[in-house]
Write a protein that holds these residues in place. Structure first.
Motif, short mmCIF file in Angstrom:
data_model
loop_
_atom_site.label_atom_id
_atom_site.label_comp_id
_atom_site.label_asym_id
_atom_site.label_seq_id
_atom_site.Cartn_x
_atom_site.Cartn_y
_atom_site.Cartn_z
N VAL A 131 -3.66 4.20 -0.88
CA VAL A 131 -3.08 3.26 -1.84
C VAL A 131 -2.18 2.26 -1.12
O VAL A 131 -2.22 1.06 -1.41
CB VAL A 131 -2.30 4.03 -2.93
N VAL A 132 -1.38 2.72 -0.20
CA VAL A 132 -0.50 1.82 0.56
C VAL A 132 -1.34 0.83 1.37
O VAL A 132 -1.06 -0.38 1.39
CB VAL A 132 0.47 2.61 1.46
N GLY A 133 -2.38 1.33 2.01
CA GLY A 133 -3.26 0.44 2.78
C GLY A 133 -3.97 -0.57 1.90
O GLY A 133 -4.11 -1.74 2.27
N ALA A 134 -4.42 -0.14 0.72
CA ALA A 134 -5.08 -1.06 -0.20
C ALA A 134 -4.10 -2.11 -0.72
O ALA A 134 -4.47 -3.28 -0.89
CB ALA A 134 -5.68 -0.28 -1.37
N ALA A 135 -2.86 -1.73 -0.95
CA ALA A 135 -1.86 -2.70 -1.42
C ALA A 135 -1.56 -3.73 -0.34
O ALA A 135 -1.45 -4.93 -0.63
CB ALA A 135 -0.59 -1.96 -1.82
N ILE A 136 -1.46 -3.29 0.90
CA ILE A 136 -1.22 -4.23 2.00
C ILE A 136 -2.41 -5.17 2.16
O ILE A 136 -2.24 -6.39 2.30
CB ILE A 136 -0.93 -3.46 3.30
N TRP A 137 -3.61 -4.63 2.13
CA TRP A 137 -4.80 -5.47 2.28
C TRP A 137 -4.93 -6.44 1.11
O TRP A 137 -5.28 -7.61 1.31
CB TRP A 137 -6.06 -4.60 2.38
N GLY A 138 -4.66 -5.99 -0.09
CA GLY A 138 -4.74 -6.86 -1.26
C GLY A 138 -3.75 -8.00 -1.19
O GLY A 138 -4.06 -9.13 -1.55
N ILE A 160 -3.23 11.80 1.92
CA ILE A 160 -4.40 10.95 2.20
C ILE A 160 -4.55 9.87 1.13
O ILE A 160 -4.66 8.68 1.46
CB ILE A 160 -5.67 11.81 2.37
N PRO A 161 -4.55 10.22 -0.18
CA PRO A 161 -4.64 9.14 -1.18
C PRO A 161 -3.42 8.22 -1.18
O PRO A 161 -3.55 7.02 -1.46
CB PRO A 161 -4.74 9.87 -2.52
#
Length: 57
Positions: free
Chosen positions: A14-21, A9-10
């Motif tokens: 993190v992967v989703g946050a990196a893509i969004w960033g 889950i984390p």
């Protein structure tokens, strides 16, 4: 198996946050240059058309 799910889950977060960033910080100024150049050409064309309609003084 449940512990593995709690660790993934984390990782997905993190992967989703990196893509969004990366998407949020992309350079979006490339389209403005072409639009401004087109506007400058339009303005020049309108100035030429306006000067042709005026009588010579």
């Amino acid at each position: 198996m449940a512990a593995l799910a709690w660790l993934l889950i984390p990782l997905f977060a993190v992967v989703g946050a990196a893509i969004w960033g990366g998407w949020a910080s992309r350079n979006r100024t490339t389209g403005d240059v072409a639009e401004l150049a087109g506007y400058a050409r339009f303005r020049d064309a309108m100035e030429k058309a306006g000067s042709a309609d005026r009588p010579a003084e």
